[in-house]
Enzyme design. Structure first.
Site, PDB file in Angstrom:
ATOM      1  CB  SER A   1      27.185 -57.499  41.870  1.00  0.00           C
ATOM      2  OG  SER A   1      26.270 -57.693  42.918  1.00  0.00           O
TER       3      SER A   1
HETATM    4  N1  SAH Z   1      21.402 -58.210  42.065  1.00  0.00           N
HETATM    5  C1  SAH Z   1      21.929 -56.860  42.066  1.00  0.00           C
HETATM    6  C2  SAH Z   1      22.758 -56.576  43.298  1.00  0.00           C
HETATM    7  C3  SAH Z   1      22.014 -55.814  44.307  1.00  0.00           C
HETATM    8  S1  SAH Z   1      22.900 -55.518  45.813  1.00  0.00           S
HETATM    9  C4  SAH Z   1      22.704 -56.637  40.770  1.00  0.00           C
HETATM   10  O1  SAH Z   1      22.205 -56.988  39.749  1.00  0.00           O
HETATM   11  O2  SAH Z   1      23.798 -56.110  40.766  1.00  0.00           O
HETATM   12  C5  SAH Z   1      21.959 -56.480  46.949  1.00  0.00           C
HETATM   13  C6  SAH Z   1      20.515 -56.135  47.086  1.00  0.00           C
HETATM   14  O3  SAH Z   1      19.978 -56.979  48.111  1.00  0.00           O
HETATM   15  C7  SAH Z   1      20.186 -54.710  47.512  1.00  0.00           C
HETATM   16  O4  SAH Z   1      19.340 -54.140  46.562  1.00  0.00           O
HETATM   17  C8  SAH Z   1      19.467 -54.865  48.861  1.00  0.00           C
HETATM   18  O5  SAH Z   1      18.434 -53.928  49.053  1.00  0.00           O
HETATM   19  C9  SAH Z   1      18.927 -56.276  48.731  1.00  0.00           C
HETATM   20  N2  SAH Z   1      18.608 -56.953  49.988  1.00  0.00           N
HETATM   21  C10 SAH Z   1      19.273 -56.906  51.183  1.00  0.00           C
HETATM   22  N3  SAH Z   1      18.674 -57.697  52.088  1.00  0.00           N
HETATM   23  C11 SAH Z   1      17.599 -58.262  51.462  1.00  0.00           C
HETATM   24  C12 SAH Z   1      16.569 -59.167  51.870  1.00  0.00           C
HETATM   25  N4  SAH Z   1      16.523 -59.670  53.103  1.00  0.00           N
HETATM   26  N5  SAH Z   1      15.629 -59.515  50.960  1.00  0.00           N
HETATM   27  C13 SAH Z   1      15.665 -59.026  49.692  1.00  0.00           C
HETATM   28  N6  SAH Z   1      16.602 -58.166  49.258  1.00  0.00           N
HETATM   29  C14 SAH Z   1      17.553 -57.782  50.117  1.00  0.00           C
END
Ligand code: SAH
Length: 202
Positions: free
Chosen positions: A52
């Site tokens: 993000s």
């Molecule tokens: N927290 C991260 C952002 C990751 S983007 C950071 O530090 O920047 C969002 C993430 O959510 C992705 O890795 C995606 O695979 C995950 N995601 C999507 N749907 C999900 C679900 N139902 N359960 C767990 N993770 C999920």
């Protein structure tokens, strides 16, 4: 990053600013993106997902009003960066990730940077939360959903705070929900653009 992207846009919580200053973001992005690690936007981390924008990570952490005693659930660990930030601000973090390779990436990144002592990465579908360690005083969801997953509301402590991007027609709004005395209300913090929350049997 801290001054230009965070403080100038209104992030005030000193603990959040210190955490964002301390966690080496370049260690959480893919090697070929290291030079871009501090840009003012999301960066691809593989599997169609992103780390993000720094401002969003900071804002979400700030909205949770963490004091250091909480157990926090993060849905969507991705590369583990936000989990590392939350780990600096709370007692314990459980970061759940749907994509097995990303769960492994988050674990590796947190271990390599020495941030893993109070952070557990689990592979699974965050639509259903993570019951073994519930309730959570704070929950942070890093992917946008059309509605708030019911399991997350159940696993939120009372009092408790949950931050989540919610799809509304063409846009998304970042909501901060508060549970208190069995009641839930929310405010919209800002508009935003997150990857979709998958899973949930859909
Ligand atoms: N927290 C991260 C952002 C990751 S983007 C950071 O530090 O920047 C969002 C993430 O959510 C992705 O890795 C995606 O695979 C995950 N995601 C999507 N749907 C999900 C679900 N139902 N359960 C767990 N993770 C999920």
């Amino acid at each position: 990053m801290v001054e230009v992207q965070l403080q100038r846009r209104g992030i005030r919580d000193e603990r959040v600013l210190a955490a964002m200053n301390e966690i080496p973001r370049e260690e959480f992005v893919p090697p070929e993106s290291r030079v871009e690690a501090y840009i003012d936007g999301p960066i691809p981390i593989g599997h169609g997902q992103t780390i993000s924008q720094p401002y969003m990570t900071a804002l979400m952490a700030e909205l949770l009003l963490l004091t250091g005693n909480e157990t926090v659930l993060e849905v969507g660990a991705g590369c583990g960066y936000a989990a590392a930030v939350l780990g600096k601000l709370a007692a314990r973090v459980v970061a759940i990730e749907l994509v097995p390779a990303l769960a492994e990436l988050a674990s590796d990144n947190l271990r390599r940077t020495g941030r893993d002592a109070n952070i557990a990465v689990v592979e699974g579908d965050g639509w259903f939360g993570y019951p073994p360690l519930a309730p959570y005083r704070a929950i942070s969801v890093a992917a946008a959903a059309p509605e708030i997953p019911a399991a997350l509301l159940e696993q939120l402590d009372d009092p408790g705070r949950l931050v989540i991007p919610v799809d509304i027609s063409e846009d998304q709004e970042l909501r901060i929900l508060r549970k208190r005395g069995g009641r839930i209300d929310y405010e919209v913090a800002t508009f935003c653009r997150f990857v979709p929350l998958r899973g949930g049997g859909r």
